[in-house]
Enzyme design. Structure first.
Site: not given
Ligand SMILES: NC(=O)c1ccc[n+]([C@@H]2O[C@H](COP(=O)([O-])OP(=O)(O)OC[C@H]3O[C@@H](n4cnc5c(N)ncnc54)[C@H](OP(=O)(O)O)[C@@H]3O)[C@@H](O)[C@H]2O)c1
Length: 266
Positions: A143, A156
């Site tokens: 990401s 995350y």
């Protein structure tokens, strides 16, 4: 998609939704033999049925990325059945919407378990089959927050940053075995990721965040990924203007840290 990947056996995790689902459709319609995985049996069945209506070949192999104990057996069985695995696309993952001070360690571990350990468990199980078959192509999904910290995403971001270290090492150690490795770096993609993101109580966030709404479509993301895979790019950027943050973080870190806390994190 042209027939570049036609006839290849392509294993895709996260295949029941969003980016993974869009990749299943693209590969199946291009003539690949797709193995579709996620923990959502009904979702996988729906995707497989829709693809078979378009004459695509999709086999569903459901499993939970959080339960790594049975993954090697599932992979070995599937590899025996399919005869080989040419491409592994690790797309499955889960996000977070919780301040780090409010995130219990159990939640840090759960996110790490799915995004990092689940992904590397599948990869380690598939790798010997690829090597035995003379090589292959493996991708993992990071990401943009796998390249920098971001509010409400401590675990995350950490889980995605860990993937870079693992997959870069995989590339270096197994280049000799003709294993090609790409890390996908999505910015914002219109998917259900924010709906299923975990809050500090371990519940689903349940909202479509503005960031997701304003992102590129999953179909567009799949196109960008496939173009990058064809070119065997080590890093494949997926998204639109938000990708500029990567350059700001790299070349103008002081500016990055001034603005990162002001960007709406949801
Ligand atoms: N959308 C974005 O803006 C964005 C940005 C950066 C990175 N990403 C990354 O892109 C990847 C795909 O996400 P998406 O946006 O397509 O979100 P999504 O629509 O929520 O899809 C996530 C997929 O991962 C699977 N998954 C989640 N937890 C799992 C588990 N424990 N076991 C097995 N499968 C599991 C889900 O299936 P189940 O129903 O089984 O849970 C689903 O198929 C993720 O790795 C995500 O971190 C997305």
């Amino acid at each position: 998609m042209k027939d570049f990947f036609a006839g290849k056996v392509v294993w895709i995790t996260g295949a029941s939704s969003g980016i993974g689902e869009a990749l299943v459709r693209a590969f199946a319609s291009g003539g690949s033999r797709v193995i579709a995985s996620s923990n959502d049996h009904g979702g996988l069945k729906r995707v497989a049925e829709e693809c078979s209506a378009m004459k695509g070949s999709v086999t569903c192999v459901p499993f939970d990325l959080a339960d790594t104990s049975g993954i090697r057996e599932i992979v070995d069985m599937t590899a025996r059945k399919e005869g080989r695995i040419d491409i592994l696309l690790n797309i499955g993952g889960i996000s977070q919407r919780a301040l780090l001070i409010e995130t219990p360690l159990s939640l840090d571990r759960r996110i790490m378990e799915i995004n990092y350990f689940g992904t590397i468990a599948v990869t380690k199980a598939v790798l010997p089959h690829m090597i035995a078959g003379g090589g292959g192509q493996i991708a993992a999904t990071s990401s943009i927050t796998g390249r920098f910290g971001f509010p409400l995403r401590s675990a995350y971001s950490a889980s995605k940053q860990a993937l870079h270290g693992f997959f870069e090492t995989l590339l270096i150690e197994h280049r000799k075995d003709n294993i090609r490795v790409s890390v996908l770096i999505p910015g914002r993609v219109q998917t259900a990721i924010s709906l299923h993101a975990l809050t500090s109580e371990g519940k689903e966030h349940g909202k479509m965040d503005d960031g997701q709404k304003g992102g590129v479509t999953a179909a567009r993301a799949a196109e960008q990924i496939i173009r990058g895979l064809r070119r065997n790019k080590r890093e494949i950027l997926v998204g639109s203007r938000e990708l500029l943050m990567l350059k700001i973080r790299k070349y103008l870190p002081s500016l990055f840290f001034r603005i990162a806390g002001r960007i709406k994190p949801m």
